[in-house]
Each structure stands twice: as C-alpha cells, then as structure tokens.
Design an enzyme around this catalytic site. Structure first.
Site, PDB file in Angstrom:
ATOM      1  N   MET A   1       2.591   6.582 -14.652  1.00 50.84           N
ATOM      2  CA  MET A   1       1.412   6.773 -15.489  1.00 50.84           C
ATOM      3  C   MET A   1       1.252   8.209 -15.949  1.00 50.84           C
ATOM      4  O   MET A   1       0.415   8.498 -16.782  1.00 50.84           O
ATOM      5  CB  MET A   1       0.136   6.361 -14.753  1.00 50.84           C
ATOM      6  CG  MET A   1      -0.087   7.098 -13.447  1.00 50.84           C
ATOM      7  SD  MET A   1      -1.720   6.826 -12.763  1.00 50.84           S
ATOM      8  CE  MET A   1      -2.706   7.898 -13.793  1.00 50.84           C
ATOM      9  N   GLY A   2       2.053   9.142 -15.366  1.00 49.77           N
ATOM     10  CA  GLY A   2       1.869  10.546 -15.728  1.00 49.77           C
ATOM     11  C   GLY A   2       3.174  11.264 -15.949  1.00 49.77           C
ATOM     12  O   GLY A   2       4.267  10.734 -15.718  1.00 49.77           O
ATOM     13  N   VAL A   4       4.756  15.430 -15.482  1.00 57.09           N
ATOM     14  CA  VAL A   4       4.453  16.724 -14.871  1.00 57.09           C
ATOM     15  C   VAL A   4       5.271  17.808 -15.559  1.00 57.09           C
ATOM     16  O   VAL A   4       6.484  17.683 -15.726  1.00 57.09           O
ATOM     17  CB  VAL A   4       4.765  16.709 -13.355  1.00 57.09           C
ATOM     18  CG1 VAL A   4       4.387  18.046 -12.714  1.00 57.09           C
ATOM     19  CG2 VAL A   4       4.027  15.572 -12.671  1.00 57.09           C
ATOM     20  N   LYS A  19      -0.062  18.309 -14.327  1.00 50.50           N
ATOM     21  CA  LYS A  19       0.103  16.858 -14.278  1.00 50.50           C
ATOM     22  C   LYS A  19      -0.820  16.232 -15.315  1.00 50.50           C
ATOM     23  O   LYS A  19      -2.038  16.432 -15.274  1.00 50.50           O
ATOM     24  CB  LYS A  19      -0.240  16.356 -12.871  1.00 50.50           C
ATOM     25  CG  LYS A  19      -0.063  14.862 -12.675  1.00 50.50           C
ATOM     26  CD  LYS A  19      -0.307  14.526 -11.205  1.00 50.50           C
ATOM     27  CE  LYS A  19      -0.096  13.046 -10.945  1.00 50.50           C
ATOM     28  NZ  LYS A  19      -0.258  12.733  -9.515  1.00 50.50           N
ATOM     29  N   ASP A 115      -1.199   5.460  -0.540  1.00 47.48           N
ATOM     30  CA  ASP A 115       0.149   5.362  -1.116  1.00 47.48           C
ATOM     31  C   ASP A 115       1.071   6.379  -0.443  1.00 47.48           C
ATOM     32  O   ASP A 115       1.842   7.068  -1.090  1.00 47.48           O
ATOM     33  CB  ASP A 115       0.107   5.591  -2.628  1.00 47.48           C
ATOM     34  CG  ASP A 115       1.451   5.232  -3.289  1.00 47.48           C
ATOM     35  OD1 ASP A 115       2.175   4.392  -2.731  1.00 47.48           O
ATOM     36  OD2 ASP A 115       1.765   5.816  -4.342  1.00 47.48           O
TER      37      ASP A 115
END
Length: 835
Positions: A1-2, A4, A19, A115
């Site tokens: 989803m990201g 960096v 990020k 997680d």
C-alpha cells in the site's frame, strides 16, 4: 500500500525514510491506516522501534495526502539477515531480547502490533558493530475478520499467515499475548532455522487451519540439539490459548536474558524447572520460586552482568570485595624476637580467613607500598573496587594485647562497624579463632555462615604454621614449607586454617618454579577435607584457585558450573570464566568476561586479565594501554610489567622489553618472565646471555619445554646443530601423548626441525583449527611451513603477523631467512624480514 523514499533532512543534515501511500492504493482505508501509524509512532520512543520524525500532509481539494518522515535504518530485514548470515546463538538471543524490549514499550502504551513478522524487524549495527533490532510498520493493522479472499491475498505476503496468532485468524479479541505468538514464530525461525508451521500446498486456508487447530512442529524436530529450557520457552510462546503464553514481553525478555547470560546447558534440570515456572501460570506452591527467579533476573540486570540461574543467595546479597589492611601493633610484646611478627601474621591470617565465613564475598589481595599512610591505602583500595576493608590495631603490654577490629568503607573512609577484645599472646591460637569469628560479625547477619570451631595444634606445631605463613608474606618460601603444612594437616585434619595456608603456599611455589607437583600436593590434601567436616564452600574455592593455575581444564569447568549455584561473587566468577577461555584460546570470550569482571571489580588482576586476552589476540596497542593504566594505578603489579615486556618483544621494541622485565625484582620473577628475558636477549642477538638465562629457567624448572625449545634455537644461531638436535629429540619425548595446547604447539615445531614434516603439518592444522587467533600458534605455523618448504603458506602467516605488529626481529631464524630467495614470497615479507 506504500512506497518508501530515501531522503535528506536539509535542516538536521541526516538521512531519513519518507513513507508515502501509493497513488493507486490511496483509498480512505489506506489513509486511515497510515494516519493510525503516525499516531501510534508519535507515542513510542524506544531504541528498538523505528522512530517517527515528522508527518507531512498535503490537501488537494477534499483529499489529504499523508507521508511519514521516519528514522532511516541502514541495514536489512530480519528475514534477509537470517538468510545472509550465520549468527552465533548469543547474537540471536540478543536480537530477541531487543525485540522484547521494544514490544513491551508498545504494549505498555496499549498498542498491539498485529503484524509482527521477520519482514517487519529491521537489523542495523551500532557503533561497536553489533546487530541492533528495530521494529517497524506499527499501525498497519490487518483485518480481524479474515475471509477466504483476505487470506488468499495475505498468503502472498511472505510469512504473514504463519506469524498470525490463532485468535487473530479466528477474529477473536486481540491482546498483547497475540503479539507474543508472533514473537514465538519469529524466535522459532531464527533459532531453529525453519518455520513452526510448514507451508501447505492447499494454500492459506489450510495454513490457517493448521495454526488454529494443529500443534506446531516440536522444536526438537527442527533442531535436534536444542536445549530443553529454550524448547520450553518456544512451546509456551506458540501455545494455542493466549492464557497459556507468558504474561508479557518483559517476562519473555527475562527468560531470554537468563539463557543468554547462563549459556545453553540442556542437562541443567533445575534451570529447566526454573524456566518452566517462569513461563507457566503457577499454583501457589510454586509461586515462591517463580518470584525468586524474577527478582534474581532484575537484580542481576541492575548489576549489568550475568543472570546466573540457581543463585539462591547472590540474587539477594550485594557482592562484597574485601581487603585486609596491614596490622598495626603499638606497645611491646614480651617473648622471642619474632613474637611481634608472629602475632601480626596471626591477626592478618585470621582476618583473611574470616572472608571465607561470609556469603557472596571475595578476598582482594592488597599489599601497600612502604610508608603509605592510612588514607592513601584506602584510596588504593577504592581504586581496586574494594567494598570493605578490615583493619586491626593492637595495643600491647607485655603478654596482653587489646585488639580493635574495624570494618571500613574505602568509598567514604568511614568506619561501618567495630569490635574489640583482649587476648594473651601465649594464647594466640584462641585469639586467631576469636579474631576470625569477630571479623565475620562485623558484617550483616545475612552474609554470615557458621562460626569456626577451634581445632588446636601443639604450641610447637602452631609456631611452625605461623613461621611458614610469615615467610609467605615476606616472599621467602622454601619448597620444604609446603610439605610441612601438609604434614600438619595430616595431624590436624579438622583445622580449616591449614587448608587455606596450603593453597596459598602451593600457588606461590608454582608461580616461582612452575612445578605442578605443588598443585597436586594441595589437591590431594583437599580431597580428604570432606571427611573431616571442613566447609565445602571453602574447599571448592581453594580447588578453583588451584585448578585455575594448572592444567585442569575439565575439573575447572565442572567446578565453575557447580559454583554458579552458590554464593560465589559475580566478578570473581566472571574472571574465572575469563581465565578459562584464555587458557583454551577463546580470547574474544575471555576479553568479554574479563571486561565485565573489571567493571564490577576494577582490581589489578582483572585489568591484567583484560590485557592478557588483548595481547593473545594480537591487539597489542589495546593491551599496552590497559597495562600502562594498570601499572600507573598499581605500580607494584609485577605481572603487568612482565606482560608489557611481552608486548614490546612482539612489537620489536627489544630494549624496552628488556627494561620492562628487568624492572621486576629478580627474586620475584617467575620462570616464564625469566624465559621472556632470554627471548629479549635472543632477539637482540645476545646469544650467550640468552643461553645463560634459559639455563636459569631450567634450574627452576627442569625439562621446561618452552625454555628447551628456545635454547635449541639459540644453539642453531650459534651454529651448533648437534646440540640443537639433541634438545629437539628430548623435546619429542617430553611432549609425547600430551594434549594441552602448549605441549602440542612445541611438539609440532620439534617434529618440523627433525624433518617429520607430514606429522608436523597435520598437528599444526589441528592447532590452527583449535585456536586460529593465537599469535604463538600462527608464528610456529609460519616457521613449520618454512621448514617444510611450503613457501606460500609460510608467507601467508608471516603477513598476518607483520600486519598485527610483530617485529621483523622475530624472523631472523634460518628457517625464515630461506624465504628471501623464494619467488612465491611477497615483496612485503621480503622487505620486512630480509633487510
């Protein structure tokens, strides 16, 4: 989803990680997740959690774009780190301890990671080059209601499903113990080399079913040699029910800390029981032991050194390092001309023996310089790390003395406690026992053992005993003295003082001449002590002292393990371990333990032990610094001058080496120190003086192998090959069937000089595997390969020795000079040894 980005903070001139959400995943849910991460990270400030520096927001219309400015970690993920390295068990445990600490801070703030997996642990290095763990990706929470579609997607993220707790998969309420299950999966993979649940071809649903309903693979199956305590810990972490897991990450940290400091001993049943208690919900009957273990861990962590299991008393008592100051006598004692000296010896020995009547206490040797005043002596004791000093002042008139005993704190120069009584000088035996018992009473009752019961000798025998100990104090012993003490112990086997005297006299004689029969004599005497009610604690300590001097590696290690379960002070135990590692060629471990011992008790001996391990591993500059600091603080620590001589020898500063060794009073030089002086003469090509010095050594210690080998090489330099060959043949007999490192070292060299090349090289390879960092072994390897005409191998080891600072003078032997004409030899070596 990201995604960096690596960026630079232009204001603070540092690298940062930015990020940001990917444009194609910037849903409302994704924005909420990254904002959640920012809120959580803003609360966290811990060295084992990736830090948040700033939050950047940009609003375009109704949309807000968020980016996190985070600490940049130069390193890799734990998963990649595991693939790319072969870390030691201690390194693995250290990383797990760090993860526990970071996780505990999050849990303290009510944050559950949800997680936690190897891909979300970053590994970097600190200033010392040691691995550091950093937890990342807080707040990217996974759905608690996992349907098939979600599971399939999750299965594509390596390790995520296998790290999820059963309750997370089942959509139940999550607690901090859910993260502990994930921690268990990480620990299992790091320690055992595989995952606790095998991947299933049926995909994520089958994997989820296995996690929720099937047992994990037993740790023993993944790692056949896993110690039982560690297996217990992993089983508890991976329990299906949260209530069966440890209570917190802090408790898990304590378990790893115990294992890290104690080392792995699968057969240690008591330690296994301790960990079982620590990681189990206990019934009332076992809660007391659990509390004692946790208290012990906390106490030893405060001390900054080892959490050693089973220390029932040391976990409650601060270690005491006690020195005995010179005895002061005022007035006149009627009697023989040496009556006063004998009385002083009696009191001093009584005070020294009183330390053996105390738990968690160790005696620190102390002899002040002539003319040193009381305050200066206390300052010296403070520098040595002494916690308590025992001082006795006697006011005597004819045959009557009043003795005042004081327990003094060197830190504050204050008297902590004092006691006085009167005795008659013709009743010295009674006075000795009363002095010992009274000195022990100066300490808190928790430290005190049972008082000594008097076992009297005849007046004549007691005078012999005091005479010998007086000569010990004056460093004027005779070999006959040990035999006389042993005879006294045969007549008075219940007298505890005699065993202490035998230990001290045997050790002193061994240091002077290296004859192991002195140590054997002491040990034979100790063996009978059990039959006569002598304190096991006292005899164990005396045995450890003797084992540490001689070639008793197996007995030494067994006794150290036994003493770990007693009240033996931590610094003393660390220094004993350091000596053991040093004797076995593990200088890195030796240096680590010696440094920890010196931090707890900065005595001259502990500093000297640091230097020994530095020198042996080729860190001459570090060793020189340590020794110069030692002799500055302890100007009469002659062993440090001897070690400085060794450094200067190997560095080629031969005149400095000769000066350093010669500064030691001749009567106080050990045979090894005298031998090193011979080496200084040899390297300066003063061959006749070298031979004279080696002969002095052989007068002390007939058939001393190192001195004989050096003498043979001296004859070679003088061109007397027959004399050299005769000595080498004798050395071959002397080293036959000997398994200690020194004997094997000189046997390999002797075989090479006698042209027994295959046997010599085979033994050399074995030695290099056993102690690859040992300077003497590498030097002999270079010499042996040169004698065997293996020029490339000889060149390799000479390059290593030159790189660590060894002087070219060490390579004047004919064997090395042959290399000068060989094309395989590097210019670096030729330029160094052939000019």
């Amino acid at each position: 989803m990201g995604i960096v980005y690596l960026a630079e903070d232009l204001k603070l001139h540092r690298k940062v990680a930015v990020k940001k959400l990917r444009d194609d995943t910037a849903s409302q849910n994704a924005r909420e997740r990254i904002q959640q991460e920012a809120r959580l990270l803003a609360q966290l400030n811990h060295p084992n959690i990736v830090a948040l520096h700033d939050v950047l927001e940009e609003t375009t219309g109704n949309d807000t774009s968020v980016a996190l400015v985070m600490e940049y970690i130069e390193g890799t993920t734990l998963r990649a780190w595991m693939r790319e390295r072969s870390p030691s068990l201690q390194q693995k445990l250290s990383l797990l301890m760090q993860i526990c600490l970071g996780l505990q801070q999050a849990h303290d703030l009510g944050i559950i990671h949800r997680d936690l997996k190897a891909d979300n642990i970053l590994i970097t290095k600190n200033a010392k080059g040691e691995p550091v763990a950093k937890i990342t990706d807080f707040g990217i929470a996974k759905s608690q209601q996992l349907d098939e579609k979600t599971l399939t997607a999750e299965n594509q993220l390596a390790g995520t499903i296998t790290a999820m707790s059963p309750e997370q998969i089942l959509g139940k309420t999550l607690t901090a113990r859910s993260d502990l299950f994930s921690l268990g999966a990480i620990a299992y993979e790091l320690l055992c080399g595989s995952r606790p649940f095998e991947k299933h071809e049926a995909g994520a649903l089958a994997m989820a079913n296995r996690i929720t309903s099937e047992l994990h693979i037993p740790p023993q199956q993944a790692w056949a040699g896993i110690p039982e305590p560690l297996s217990i810990l992993l089983d508890k972490l991976l329990a299906k029910e949260p209530a069966q897991r440890p209570e917190s990450a802090q408790v898990v940290y304590q378990g790893f800390a115990l294992l890290h400091k104690q080392g792995m001993e699968a057969e240690a049943e008591d330690f296994t029981a301790t960990l079982t208690d620590l990681f189990t919900q206990q019934k009332v009957k076992s809660r007391r032991r659990w509390q004692r273990v946790v208290a012990g861990v906390a106490a030893t962590l405060v001390l900054g050194a080892g959490s050693y299991w089973g220390w029932k008393e040391i976990t409650r008592l601060e270690p005491q390092y006690i020195a005995v100051m010179p005895v002061e006598i005022n007035g006149e004692i009627r009697g023989d001309e040496n009556t006063e000296a004998l009385t002083k010896t009696m009191v001093r020995r009584a005070l020294m023996n009183s330390v053996s009547q105390l738990k968690a206490s160790a005696l620190v040797s102390f002899t002040p310089k002539e003319g040193q005043d009381f305050e200066t002596q206390l300052q010296k004791l403070k520098d040595k790390g002494v916690t308590d000093a025992l001082y006795a002042r006697l006011e005597c008139a004819r045959t009557r003395c009043e003795i005042a005993l004081q327990r003094v704190a060197p830190e504050s120069n204050q008297i902590k406690r004092q006691e006085s009584f009167t005795f008659l000088t013709d009743k010295n035996q009674e006075a000795q026992y009363r002095t010992s018992n009274s000195a022990a009473l100066l300490f808190a009752s928790a430290y005190q053992r049972e008082p000594l019961e008097q076992v009297s000798m005849s007046d004549e025998d007691y005078k012999i005993y005091l005479d010998i100990l007086g000569r010990l104090e004056a460093k004027a012993l005779d070999e006959k003295d040990l035999g006389d003490l042993v005879s006294l112990s045969d007549r008075y086997p219940r007298n505890a003082y005699l065993y202490q005297g035998i230990s001290d006299v045997a050790a002193r004689l061994f240091v002077l001449d290296g004859n192991p029969t002195h140590l054997e004599s002491a040990l034979r005497t100790f063996e009978k002590a059990d039959n006569f009610g002598i304190s096991k604690s006292l005899i164990s300590r005396l045995k450890l002292f003797i084992y540490g001097l001689g070639d008793y590696s197996e007995h030494y290690q067994q006794l150290i393990s036994t003493l770990e379960t007693t009240d033996f002070p931590l610094a003393e135990l660390l220094s004993e371990r350091a000596r053991n590692y040093y004797r076995n060629g593990d200088y890195e471990s030796g240096l680590r333990h010696a440094t920890e011992a010196a931090e707890l008790n900065p005595s001259a001996d502990n500093l000297y032990l640091i230097a020994l391990n530095q020198i042996a591993s080729g860190k001459y500059d570090d060793g020189r610094i340590t020794l110069n600091e030692t002799v500055t603080t302890f100007p009469e620590h002659w062993s440090s001058y001897s070690a400085l001589g060794v450094i200067e020898l190997e560095s080629g500063n031969l005149a400095a080496a000769e000066k350093s060794i010669a500064s030691i009073p001749e009567e106080l030089r050990s045979y090894r120190t005298t031998s090193n002086l011979g080496v200084a003469y040899f390297l300066q090509r003063k061959y006749p003086q070298a031979l004279d010095t080696y002969n002095q050594v052989l007068e002390y210690v007939p058939n001393n192998v190192p001195a004989m080998e050096q003498m043979a090489e001296t004859y070679l330099m003088l061109g007397d090959e027959q004399q050299a060959k005769d000595i080498f043949n004798k050395l071959l007999e002397l080293t036959k069937n000997k398994e200690n490192l020194e004997s094997k070292l000189y046997r390999a060299l002797t075989l090479a000089y006698l042209n027994k090349t295959p046997e010599s090289i085979s033994l050399t390879l074995s030695l290099l595997r056993e102690a690859p960092e040992d300077t003497d072994i590498r030097y002999n390897a270079a010499q042996i390969y040169a004698l065997a005409n293996e020029w490339s191998s000889a060149n390799h080891y000479i390059e290593q020795l030159l790189a660590q600072g060894m002087s070219a003078e060490w390579f004047n032997l004919p064997a090395f000079q042959q290399l000068c004409a060989q094309p395989q030899v590097s210019e670096q070596v030729k330029n160094a040894i052939c000019t």
